[in-house]
Design a protein around this motif. Structure first.
Motif, PDB file in Angstrom:
ATOM      1  N   ASP A 112      -3.931   2.599  -9.079  1.00 29.89           N
ATOM      2  CA  ASP A 112      -3.432   4.352  -8.066  1.00 29.89           C
ATOM      3  C   ASP A 112      -4.967   4.668  -8.162  1.00 29.89           C
ATOM      4  O   ASP A 112      -5.480   4.925  -9.074  1.00 29.89           O
ATOM      5  CB  ASP A 112      -2.562   5.409 -10.128  1.00 29.89           C
ATOM      6  N   GLU A 113      -5.106   4.948  -6.911  1.00 29.60           N
ATOM      7  CA  GLU A 113      -6.601   5.158  -6.370  1.00 29.60           C
ATOM      8  C   GLU A 113      -7.524   4.161  -7.480  1.00 29.60           C
ATOM      9  O   GLU A 113      -8.488   4.244  -8.195  1.00 29.60           O
ATOM     10  CB  GLU A 113      -6.976   6.313  -6.272  1.00 29.60           C
ATOM     11  N   ILE A 135       4.836   6.786  -8.757  1.00 35.66           N
ATOM     12  CA  ILE A 135       4.530   5.371  -9.714  1.00 35.66           C
ATOM     13  C   ILE A 135       5.106   5.244 -11.458  1.00 35.66           C
ATOM     14  O   ILE A 135       5.328   4.944 -12.150  1.00 35.66           O
ATOM     15  CB  ILE A 135       2.486   5.420  -9.650  1.00 35.66           C
ATOM     16  N   LYS A 186       2.223  10.870  -4.542  1.00 36.28           N
ATOM     17  CA  LYS A 186       2.797   9.500  -5.145  1.00 36.28           C
ATOM     18  C   LYS A 186       2.372   8.583  -6.674  1.00 36.28           C
ATOM     19  O   LYS A 186       2.612   8.318  -7.212  1.00 36.28           O
ATOM     20  CB  LYS A 186       1.027   9.030  -4.779  1.00 36.28           C
ATOM     21  N   THR A 187       1.613  10.127  -7.249  1.00 33.27           N
ATOM     22  CA  THR A 187       1.369   9.303  -8.303  1.00 33.27           C
ATOM     23  C   THR A 187       2.495   9.519  -9.841  1.00 33.27           C
ATOM     24  O   THR A 187       2.950   9.015  -9.740  1.00 33.27           O
ATOM     25  CB  THR A 187       0.364   9.943  -9.194  1.00 33.27           C
ATOM     26  N   GLN A 233      -5.113   6.143 -12.031  1.00 33.69           N
ATOM     27  CA  GLN A 233      -6.164   7.355 -10.842  1.00 33.69           C
ATOM     28  C   GLN A 233      -7.619   7.535 -12.374  1.00 33.69           C
ATOM     29  O   GLN A 233      -8.677   7.822 -11.873  1.00 33.69           O
ATOM     30  CB  GLN A 233      -5.310   8.501 -11.224  1.00 33.69           C
ATOM     31  N   GLY A 240       1.215  -1.105  -0.025  1.00 32.67           N
ATOM     32  CA  GLY A 240      -0.283  -0.368   0.388  1.00 32.67           C
ATOM     33  C   GLY A 240       0.928   1.528  -0.412  1.00 32.67           C
ATOM     34  O   GLY A 240       2.059   1.509   0.961  1.00 32.67           O
ATOM     35  N   PHE A 241       0.426   1.936  -1.050  1.00 33.51           N
ATOM     36  CA  PHE A 241       1.341   3.987  -0.917  1.00 33.51           C
ATOM     37  C   PHE A 241       0.602   5.035  -0.765  1.00 33.51           C
ATOM     38  O   PHE A 241      -0.603   5.425  -1.224  1.00 33.51           O
ATOM     39  CB  PHE A 241       1.872   3.465  -2.845  1.00 33.51           C
ATOM     40  N   LEU A 242       0.483   4.955   0.534  1.00 29.46           N
ATOM     41  CA  LEU A 242      -0.292   6.028   1.094  1.00 29.46           C
ATOM     42  C   LEU A 242       0.113   7.439   1.029  1.00 29.46           C
ATOM     43  O   LEU A 242       1.555   7.074   0.749  1.00 29.46           O
ATOM     44  CB  LEU A 242      -0.727   5.548   2.416  1.00 29.46           C
ATOM     45  N   THR A 277      -2.010   2.530  -4.334  1.00 26.56           N
ATOM     46  CA  THR A 277      -2.360   3.784  -3.675  1.00 26.56           C
ATOM     47  C   THR A 277      -3.760   3.830  -3.208  1.00 26.56           C
ATOM     48  O   THR A 277      -4.569   3.300  -3.651  1.00 26.56           O
ATOM     49  CB  THR A 277      -1.824   5.098  -4.521  1.00 26.56           C
ATOM     50  N   THR A 278      -4.128   4.467  -1.836  1.00 24.33           N
ATOM     51  CA  THR A 278      -5.507   4.750  -1.791  1.00 24.33           C
ATOM     52  C   THR A 278      -5.793   5.379  -0.983  1.00 24.33           C
ATOM     53  O   THR A 278      -4.747   6.193  -0.171  1.00 24.33           O
ATOM     54  CB  THR A 278      -6.236   3.403  -0.712  1.00 24.33           C
ATOM     55  N   HIS A 279      -7.413   6.316  -0.520  1.00 27.35           N
ATOM     56  CA  HIS A 279      -7.182   6.947   0.521  1.00 27.35           C
ATOM     57  C   HIS A 279      -8.127   6.561   1.189  1.00 27.35           C
ATOM     58  O   HIS A 279      -8.126   7.732   2.123  1.00 27.35           O
ATOM     59  CB  HIS A 279      -8.105   8.535   0.260  1.00 27.35           C
TER      60      HIS A 279
END
Lengths: 243, 370
Positions: free
Chosen positions: A161-162, A48, A44-45, A85, A35-37, A192-194
């Protein structure tokens, strides 16, 4: 099993005077869900994009699936899947046509595409929608199809990505089931996530802030180390400092 | 090669699924062909004359009859003074003033020498030029007839007899001149605009990012974008030729194969331009504006409406850098004159060079990274 598939050392990206990613160093192991928070704008983007060969790093070192991001970005591209995303299937093509197109450009044979598509349709129970245009599908289905496309060619690593933005809790749950399943067949997941509850599903997480990694490790270890009860508290602790 | 097949298949599906676009591609030419040649006609008719006849003689009447009988002129008002006539010009009720002096007839026959006054409103330059030219021609002709009446025995009158034979467009039909040009514009629009918009649309939607993380090769992507519109532009060109035949009865005099070969080379340049513009634009609006900028210059300086020969020298030099100029020339040569390949070698060489240069720029400008 413990093979390293992503490795970065002091990976840095500057846009003019602005440093988007600074001295990023971490490793991701094969079959891991990583997980990439980080808050919006944490870098983050950008990170990536450097790993998947869309953006050239300013300095530092990184390999993905054993290939150098500077010298062999095209070889990296053969070994990864990517779900951005921004929704990125072709809306004016059907589910099957999207599978065929992306399978085709990854070099899958036409027979293999047919068999794999049929399996996928069966498994996800999408017999009714397989021949529908993507734009006619609800967002939950679209995201599931997009994930299926990203892992269709059996990549070593898939970058998400999200992936669950704007998706209801039920679909998110199903989506994570799909992620687990992919992970079981040794596809490494870089996500990645929120949604911080999703962070709990990961084997390891990193939390980025202002271009650097502030925390890295197993979710329960991290909570213990930072002396917080939940991922939410941990995230606030790290990401809110600057405000 | 197999990969290219998959991409092409996808492109064709998308192009032909976009029904409104297909309709526009095939309906626009019909409208252009029906309306433009009829409306944008440089033949000047109905030129309004404010007449001041201070003579009111048989001769002045005869000349006036001859002028109105030509079909180009109309006596819109008869005035008593130049001042009144000028007012008509100012009100835009008349385009030119024709004044016969008093004793026009008398002194014409007595001294075989007389003057008429023509004052032309030159706000519309083309109308003024052509109107004046027509009128002077008619008066000259009239003059010759009178001279013949006066001195029927005179043998050395006349000198050089000038007769004009109009070749290739014997009826001086402006439509025949315009249609090949319209064909050129049509192909340019379809090739250039659609290619640019198609690629930029993928940028806007974000699908290009997905493409850029796949192992797809640069040349595969570029070819997959060029080939569909290359074929589509050929269809549109064929459609245009058929319309030209159905509506205006224009049959290409030259070899169709040569025509198509030329168009196909030219298309490489146009598609390349679309590609180049798509590499520097982020949104469809940007691409549209940049494309419009080029199109307007190309069309106005391409000799579609105004002949390049009558442009100022600097503009003529400028026109050498305009691919549309060459294609309009070549299509006119092949369609109207029946020229063969040797006759359009200069044009073919020019568009071929354009194709190479533009595509080279486009390819080095297209990147799989952001």
């Amino acid at each position: 099993m413990d093979k390293i598939v992503i490795k970065t050392e002091n990976l840095t990206k500057r846009f003019g005077a602005f440093t988007a990613v600074k001295d990023l160093s971490f490793e991701v192991h094969r079959g891991e869900i990583f997980g990439f928070l980080g808050a919006n704008g944490a870098g983050k983007t950008t990170a990536i994009r450097m790993l998947i060969g869309l953006l050239r790093p300013t300095s530092g070192f990184a390999t993905v699936a054993g290939f150098d991001v500077y010298k062999e970005p095209e070889k990296i591209k053969k070994n990864i899947g990517y779900m951005s995303q921004k929704f990125s299937l072709y809306e004016d093509l059907t589910v099957l046509e999207n599978l065929k197109f992306f399978g085709g450009i990854y070099g899958l044979k036409s027979e293999a595409i047919k068999i794999k598509s049929a399996e996928l349709v069966e498994k996800l129970g999408m017999k009714n929608i397989a021949k529908k245009l993507i734009k006619e599908l609800p967002i939950g289905w679209r995201q599931k199809v997009a994930f299926s496309v990203a892992v269709f060619h059996n990549p070593a690593i898939v970058f998400l990505d999200e992936p669950t933005g704007g998706v209801d809790p039920i679909v998110r749950r199903q989506f994570w089931d799909m992620i687990y399943e992919a992970s079981e067949s040794y596809i490494t997941i870089f996500v990645t996530t929120h949604y911080l509850d999703e962070a709990e599903y990961c084997n390891r997480i990193s939390i980025m802030d202002e271009g650097t990694i502030k925390a890295l490790g197993n979710p329960s270890e991290l909570k213990k180390n930072f002396n917080v009860d939940s991922m939410n508290d941990l995230f606030y602790l790290i990401a809110r400092k600057k405000i | 090669m197999n990969i290219l097949f998959y991409i092409l298949q996808k492109e064709f599906k998308q192009v032909f699924r976009n029904k409104p676009m297909i309709a526009i591609i095939f309906v626009v030419p019909i409208i252009q062909f029906l309306i433009l040649p009829l409306a944008a006609d440089f033949e000047i008719k109905n030129i309004n004359i404010a007449l001041i006849d201070n003579d009111k003689s048989t001769t002045s009447r005869l000349l006036i009859n001859k002028i109105t009988a030509s079909g180009y002129f109309r006596i819109s008002s008869i005035e008593n003074s130049f001042k009144q006539a000028l007012k008509k010009i100012e009100l835009d009720k008349a385009d030119l003033i024709l004044e016969f002096p008093a004793n026009f007839e008398k002194s014409l026959y007595r001294e075989s020498n007389q003057k008429v006054l023509i004052s032309i409103n030159s706000i519309n330059g083309i109308k003024a030029n052509l109107g004046g030219f027509y009128l002077i021609n008619i008066i000259n002709e009239f003059n010759n007839e009178i001279q013949l009446d006066l001195k029927p025995t005179s043998q050395n009158f006349g000198g050089i007899d000038i007769r004009t034979l109009d070749w290739f467009n014997p009826n001086l039909n402006y439509k025949i001149f315009l249609i090949p040009g319209l064909l050129a514009i049509l192909v340019t629009m379809v090739g250039g605009f659609l290619t640019a918009l198609n690629i930029v649309r993928e940028k806007e939607l974000g699908t290009i990012e997905q493409i850029n993380v796949t192992p797809i090769k640069k040349w595969q992507f570029i070819l997959s974008k060029l080939i569909p519109f290359w074929i589509l532009a050929n269809l549109v060109f064929t459609n245009g030729l058929i319309l030209g035949y159905l509506i205006y009865d224009i049959v290409p005099k030259g070899n169709l194969l040569i025509l198509y070969c030329f168009i196909d080379i030219y298309l490489l340049a146009v598609l390349g331009l679309g590609l180049l513009i798509s590499t520097i634009s982020e949104t469809q609006q940007q691409a549209m504006f940049v494309m419009f900028f080029f199109m307007i210059i190309f069309i106005l300086l391409g000799g579609l409406f105004t002949p390049i020969d009558s442009m100022p020298t600097w503009a003529q030099y400028f026109a050498h850098l305009n691919p549309v100029k060459y294609v309009i020339e070549a299509i006119r040569l092949v369609m109207l004159k029946g020229s063969g390949f040797e006759d359009i070698i200069p044009q073919t060489t020019a568009v071929f060079l354009f194709a190479i240069i533009i595509n080279f720029l486009a390819i080095i400008n297209y990147r799989k990274t952001i």
